[in-house]
Each structure stands twice: as C-alpha cells, then as structure tokens.
Design a protein around this motif. Sequence first.
Motif, short mmCIF file in Angstrom:
data_model
loop_
_atom_site.label_atom_id
_atom_site.label_comp_id
_atom_site.label_asym_id
_atom_site.label_seq_id
_atom_site.Cartn_x
_atom_site.Cartn_y
_atom_site.Cartn_z
N HIS A 218 -56.88 4.26 -60.10
CA HIS A 218 -55.98 3.13 -60.30
C HIS A 218 -54.96 3.06 -59.16
CE1 HIS A 218 -57.38 2.75 -64.42
NE2 HIS A 218 -57.29 4.05 -64.50
N VAL A 219 -54.40 1.88 -59.01
CA VAL A 219 -53.23 1.78 -58.14
C VAL A 219 -52.08 2.40 -58.92
CG1 VAL A 219 -51.66 0.22 -56.97
CG2 VAL A 219 -54.09 -0.35 -57.15
N LEU A 220 -51.42 3.38 -58.33
CA LEU A 220 -50.37 4.09 -59.08
C LEU A 220 -49.18 3.17 -59.32
CD1 LEU A 220 -50.24 7.58 -57.33
CD2 LEU A 220 -51.54 6.89 -59.35
N HIS A 223 -43.53 5.02 -60.92
CA HIS A 223 -43.14 6.34 -61.43
C HIS A 223 -44.18 7.40 -61.03
CE1 HIS A 223 -40.10 4.37 -63.83
NE2 HIS A 223 -41.02 3.54 -64.29
N GLN A 224 -45.44 7.00 -61.16
CA GLN A 224 -46.49 7.93 -60.78
C GLN A 224 -46.40 8.28 -59.29
OE1 GLN A 224 -49.74 5.41 -62.24
NE2 GLN A 224 -50.40 7.06 -63.59
N GLU A 225 -46.16 7.25 -58.51
CA GLU A 225 -46.10 7.45 -57.07
C GLU A 225 -44.99 8.42 -56.68
OE1 GLU A 225 -46.05 4.18 -53.63
OE2 GLU A 225 -47.61 4.02 -55.16
N VAL A 248 -44.74 10.09 -71.57
CA VAL A 248 -45.24 9.78 -72.92
C VAL A 248 -46.77 9.84 -72.92
CG1 VAL A 248 -43.25 8.39 -73.54
CG2 VAL A 248 -45.22 7.28 -72.48
N THR A 249 -47.36 9.94 -74.11
CA THR A 249 -48.83 10.00 -74.18
C THR A 249 -49.43 8.74 -73.56
OG1 THR A 249 -48.70 9.08 -76.39
CG2 THR A 249 -48.97 11.44 -76.25
N GLY A 250 -50.40 8.93 -72.68
CA GLY A 250 -51.05 7.78 -72.04
C GLY A 250 -50.27 7.22 -70.86
N ARG A 402 -46.45 3.73 -70.96
CA ARG A 402 -47.90 3.87 -70.86
C ARG A 402 -48.39 3.16 -69.61
NH1 ARG A 402 -51.16 4.27 -76.63
NH2 ARG A 402 -50.47 6.39 -76.97
N ALA A 403 -49.41 3.78 -69.00
CA ALA A 403 -49.84 3.31 -67.68
C ALA A 403 -50.80 2.12 -67.74
CB ALA A 403 -50.49 4.45 -66.92
N GLY A 404 -51.85 2.27 -68.53
CA GLY A 404 -52.90 1.26 -68.49
C GLY A 404 -52.64 0.13 -69.47
P1 ADP Z 1 -51.85 11.07 -70.04
O1 ADP Z 1 -52.54 12.20 -69.35
O2 ADP Z 1 -50.40 10.93 -69.66
O3 ADP Z 1 -52.02 11.02 -71.54
P2 ADP Z 1 -53.87 9.51 -68.74
O4 ADP Z 1 -53.80 10.03 -67.36
O5 ADP Z 1 -54.98 9.96 -69.63
O6 ADP Z 1 -52.49 9.73 -69.49
O7 ADP Z 1 -53.88 7.91 -68.65
C1 ADP Z 1 -54.00 7.09 -69.78
C2 ADP Z 1 -54.89 5.89 -69.42
O8 ADP Z 1 -54.23 5.08 -68.45
C3 ADP Z 1 -56.21 6.30 -68.82
O9 ADP Z 1 -57.20 5.50 -69.36
C4 ADP Z 1 -56.03 6.06 -67.33
O10 ADP Z 1 -57.26 5.75 -66.72
C5 ADP Z 1 -55.07 4.88 -67.31
N1 ADP Z 1 -54.21 4.85 -66.11
C6 ADP Z 1 -53.60 5.89 -65.52
N2 ADP Z 1 -52.85 5.49 -64.47
C7 ADP Z 1 -53.02 4.14 -64.38
C8 ADP Z 1 -52.50 3.12 -63.51
N3 ADP Z 1 -51.67 3.43 -62.51
N4 ADP Z 1 -52.88 1.87 -63.75
C9 ADP Z 1 -53.71 1.54 -64.76
N5 ADP Z 1 -54.23 2.45 -65.61
C10 ADP Z 1 -53.88 3.74 -65.45
#
Ligand code: ADP
Length: 754
Positions: A218-220, A223-225, A248-250, A402-404
Amino acid sequence: MTEAVPEQLDPRPNKPAAGPRFVQVALKLPLRREFTYVLPPGLTAQPGNRVRVNFHGRKLGGVVTAVSDTTDLPIAKVKPIEDVLDSDLSLPPSLLELARRMADSYGCSMGEALDATLPSIAKRRGQRRIPHVELLAPRDLAVLAVDELEEKHQAQSRVLRAVLEFGGPMTISDVKRRTKTSDSPWKTLCKNGILKRVMIAEELEELKPAIEERAERHVLNKHQEKAVDAVTKLVEANEHRTFLLHGVTGSGKTEVYLRILEKVQAMKKSAIVLVPEISLTPQTVGRFASRFPDVAVLHSGLTDSERARQWQRLLQGKATVAVGARSALFAPVRNLGLIVIDEEHETSFKQDSTPRYHARQMAIERGQIENAVVVLGSATPTLETIGKARRGIFELLTLPERAGAGRLPKILVQDLRTEPKEAQREGVVLSRTLLVMMEERLKARDQVLLFLNRRGYSPVLLCPSCGESVQCEQCSVSMTWHSRRGRLVCHWCCSEKRRPEMCTTCENERMFELGVGTERLEEVVREHFPEAIVARMDADTMAERGAHERVLGSFRKKHIDVLIGTQMIAKGLDFPDVTLVGVVSADTGLFVPDYRAAERTFQLLHQVAGRAGRGDKAGTVIIQTYCPDNYAVEAAAKNDYDSFVQQELAFRKITGYPPFSRLLRVLAEGRQESDAQEILRQACEPLNTMKNVEVLGPAPAVITKVKDNWRWHMLVKCFDQAAFDRAMGAIGTVEDLGTRTCRVTLDVDPSSLM
Ligand code: ADP
Ligand code: ZN
C-alpha cells in the motif's frame, strides 16, 4: 580416591601446547557453577561449541563458555571432553553474552539459559526416528477400555482417550504433556496389547505460507511513514533504541514492519520478528514470505533437523529474516539490525518454565549487545511498556486510525442486570440484544464470532441444597463439567471423574451446572439458531491433528456461520465477513486475584473487538457484563486506551505494583504444608529489613494445592534497581533451598500469581 590420568593428558610443561587445552563447560543442570574439562589431542573447541562430557558417570551435553591454557585444579582431577559436536552450529559470542545476562537477571544457571538459547538441534543430524504410540486393539474395544480403566487406572484411561482423539500415531512426549502423566501409563497400555510403541521417522513439518496471502504494497499513510522513517534512521546508524509502535487494531502495524524490513535488507542487515505462538499461522507467515521469500520460520512444531537447517541458513546469511515465536529471539542471524515484537502485551512472551525469561526484556538486551533497534508493537501496550514510553526510555510512535477500508467497530455494552428475572435465574447466556443482532446478521449471510474464555460445559457442579461443589481430590479447585465427554475434569492436573449420582455431603440428587463454558454456549446457540452452522474452537475440540487449520479454513470459505471460541479466536484473525462479535462474558477475568486483572480484561476485550469490521462492511461488538461501570470494561467499550491507562496507573501507584516496582515471586511446593511454609519463612528473613523492598506473604497461594502438593508463595516488590539487585542477591539462589520434599521456584516479573 585418585583417578589414573591417561598418558596423553599428562600436562608436562615442556610439551608444546597446541592451543588452549582447558575448557569451561556449562551443563544443563540447576547448578550455578560451570565445570572444567580438558581437551584431548585432536579436538579443538571454542566458546559457543556444544560438547559432550562425562558428569558423574552420566553423559551430558553442555556448551563451552571459556577456554584457557591453564587451570587451578589438580590436573589429575580434570576429565577429558568426550566429543565436540557440530562446530558449524556453535553459538555466536553475542548469544553467549545474552545467555549470561539471562542467567543473571532471571536467577537460573548458565546451562539452563544456554539450553533455551540453543534449542535441541545439534544432537543428531539427518532423519531421526521418534517414539510414538498408536492403537493396537480395535477401535471399538479401545473406546470401551477408556471407560473400564477410568475407575482404577485413571491415567491410563486419559492416555488412551488422548490417542483416540488425536486419531493417529502420537508422539510419546505429546501424550505425556497433554495428559500430565508419567511413562508408566502408556507402557502398561502397550504391555496389555491396547497400544503399540512405534518408531516413526520425523516428518519435516514446515509451516507452509498460505499462498493466497499476498501482502499488497500500500501507499503508506503519514503516520506509517513517520514510523518507518524513525526506525530506519536508527538502524542505519547502528544505534540501539527501543520503540513502542502503538497502533489500534488494523492500523497497519504489520505493513510498517514489512517496510522497515525491506530497508533493513537493503542495508544488508538481518532482522528477527517475534509473534505470539498462537499467531504463527500460515496467514501470518504468508504475509512475510510474499515479500521475503527467503524467510526462516522458527516455531515449536519444527523437527530438530528442520530447525538445524534453518539455523544453518541464518548462520550462513542465506536467510536474513527470521519469523517465529518466543525462542526465535535466539536466531543466530548475522549482522542483526532489527528485532520486532508484535503484540508485545501477550503473556506467551514470558516462558513459564525455567529459564523464566521474558522475550521483550531479552530482546532489548540483545539489541544492546548487537547495536540493533527493537520495535514493540501493540494496540494495547502493557503498563510497563507504556510507562517506559512516557518516561522517554522507549520512543513512542503512534498509528491512531485504521489503515485500510475497515473502520473501528461500534461497541455496545449489554448490562446483564437488566435481563428478565426468569432468565437471570437460569443464568443469561445470550442477551436479548445479542440474539436479535445475531438473527439479523445471519439472515444477511454474514458471520458471527462468539467469545467466551472458559472451556467445558460449566465451571462448577453445585449442590443447591447444601452448597457443596465437586472438587478435585488432589487440587484445591472445582472440577469443570464436560458434558460431551460426560466427565468432570480438573483443569489443573487433568484428572477426571464421573458425575456423582448425588451430592456426597447431603445426598441430594439434583446437582446442577453453575456458570457457562463454551460447550454450553454452543448448545444454546444451536437451540436458538438450528439452521446455522456452528463450530467451536477450544483446547477440547482442537486436540485432533490439523483441526486448527481445518476450522479456520472452513470459516474463511464461509462454511461456518457462527464460530465460538476461547482466546484462541481473540487474536489476529482477519475475516472480512465477520460483522458481529459477541463477548459472552466480559467478567470472567475481572475477579481473578491478580493486580493485572483489569489490564488483561481491557486487552482481551480490545483484541476481540478488533475482529469485527475488518472488511468493507461495518462491524458491531456486543460486550455482555454484570459490571458495566468497571473502568476496564468502560474504556474498552469506548476504545479509550489512554483513559484506561490513566486510571490503572493511579491504582498501580497506590498499590506499588509494576510499573512502580519490579516483582519477584517465590513459590514453594511440597507434600507437607509446613515444609513449604518454613522454607519461605527462611527465604524472606533477609528481605524484611531491606531498603526499598516490600515482602507480601509468605502466604498460601491462590490455588493452595495441586496434585497433592501444598503451595505457598511470597511476592517481593522492589522499588528500584538497587533494591532488585539486593533482593536477587539474597534469594537468587533460593532454589538451592529446595529439599527433596519441597520444590522452590523463583519467578522474576511473574506473569501468573496463581
Ligand atoms: P495491524 O497489524 O495494525 O492489525 P495490518 O497491518 O494487518 O494492521 O493492516 C490492516 C489492514 O490494512 C490490512 O488489510 C492491510 O493490508 C491494510 N493496510 C495497511 N496499510 C495500509 C495503507 N497504507 N493503505 C491501505 N491499506 C492498508
Ligand atoms: Zn486436580
């Protein structure tokens, strides 16, 4: 008695010495000292080599910790090394140093520490045959025998049932571990023609990555970056630092690890990723393997030869990323740049047998030794860890959303006190709200997870007339009623018995099941939703080979509508069609006599809730509780980690528990209660007057008796490092106090106080 010295060992000084001749060897014994041996001609050894020696007539494996040209001992007393084993698999100096630190901080011997560091790999090479037992008698006869043996030969009955349930040849070590029995039951069963001992060549049990698992790049988000940059910078600078990645989870923590790993690899460095054993699934492995095809997976199911192969790949630098459970921390990677501990709050990172080390603590030590960066990741960091982050000892990185596609689920707290009185009398299993929601979601063909952290049908079988419950005869606990099996089972010692026809105290014939376990929950769900396909995941249903993967596989394919489970289903599962998660009782862990009861409850609720709404659809979580005002429940419902931490820290401060102190627990177990008590009385004497040390007890442990052994314990709170060192100095050798009739265990930073 003087022993004859073989001629070739005669150390006359005018003989040319070919390198160091004396070696210090640490043996896997609870002895703090190491032993001196001499190298016979033709053998060379270095620190880190495994050797075989003769110790009082026994052949033992050990590890060389030092070599020297001289010894202070009388030469005649020094025995020769028998053999040097697998010098190509020897322990690198940094791991030797790590073992030394482990021995110092957890009060175990160097040999015991080394044994954890260097798993039993180098003993044999190539294919090895391991003893198994399998059924010899016809199956229906064996089933009958389980019942017949029950009365007089309980242990045999248990062993036989375990083999039947497993459904194939089972290793003898598994049989013994699962049934808590010695060698004699399986041997007797073999002698009587019911089981057969067979030698089976060990299979290569590689944990195959799930193929469908592609970690999309994914494009980060920003926060991830930021997190990736901060960590990478220090790896590049070869600087040790510990980060807390609080997300947080996800929120995309795994994606952050993967990106950092890419950079670490580009710098030609290696990394270790630790995940809880329970999360080490094909799904997890697949996410790493899809980006790093050379990943070395280390888990407890590996055979010795497979583990040896993985070790060699790492030692030779052919694999640069190691993923595994707790003990993968000791993976001999070259040029270590990074250690990740995912779900750092998980209790499985603490080993519950000697050496009782915590992988988090040892990861930081290893990071210091090898100038590597440590990243601790969690949605619910422990109070110890967040405390250190707030004091600036760890660096805090946050992923707040949450990211996605997934959004955080909506959480409803269902106050069970408001359920109808009739339902209350029977014990509420599924509240009206949860039932309505389940019906709605099942109609929409979504999936439902129901979580209950208690296996069996009911934890207590009670006599309503005199109030007596069925207790284990060897342990001071109630026996759990398992209705499918038709037995009462002690969850501490595994012993079983038939359900009594009447109360043994007052002869009342109507004993009743008090409380709810997963088995009863399953029954209730089937009653309400006869159409739904229901499956249960707990230690009882997962005894069969491959059961885990089978159930999760079916769930993924949507062949299961409702999945019921214990904490086995609380972590890591990522199923997009789960839109409803029900926590059947938030209260099971709240009243455990442990200062972390609230923290554990909060963590568990948060993790379970995190299973809902991982896909495009919104998720709902229903938490059933009799204590809706409890701060752990309230904070979990609001997804409010910070307010939980604030209240919990205030409580810890008043009570002086971690993170405001470090704890030592000393447990004494013996046939005579007075022995256990007396040993602790002696052990606590020097502590009582120590500055900044506070002793609780000695007192009977919560579970006062297990397997006919009385248990006493004391807790030592140490309020600063100096106090900790003093206390360890005074009781660090407390195991030496143990007698033949009484066993003493020292546990540093204990994870269980029971
Ligand atoms: P965690 O480990 O914090 O529970 P994950 O790494 O499993 O979270 O990510 C949760 C979901 O979000 C996954 O399906 C992942 O592919 C997706 N994801 C992670 N980073 C991104 C992003 N930057 N953009 C879109 N989706 C993302
Ligand atoms: Zn018991």
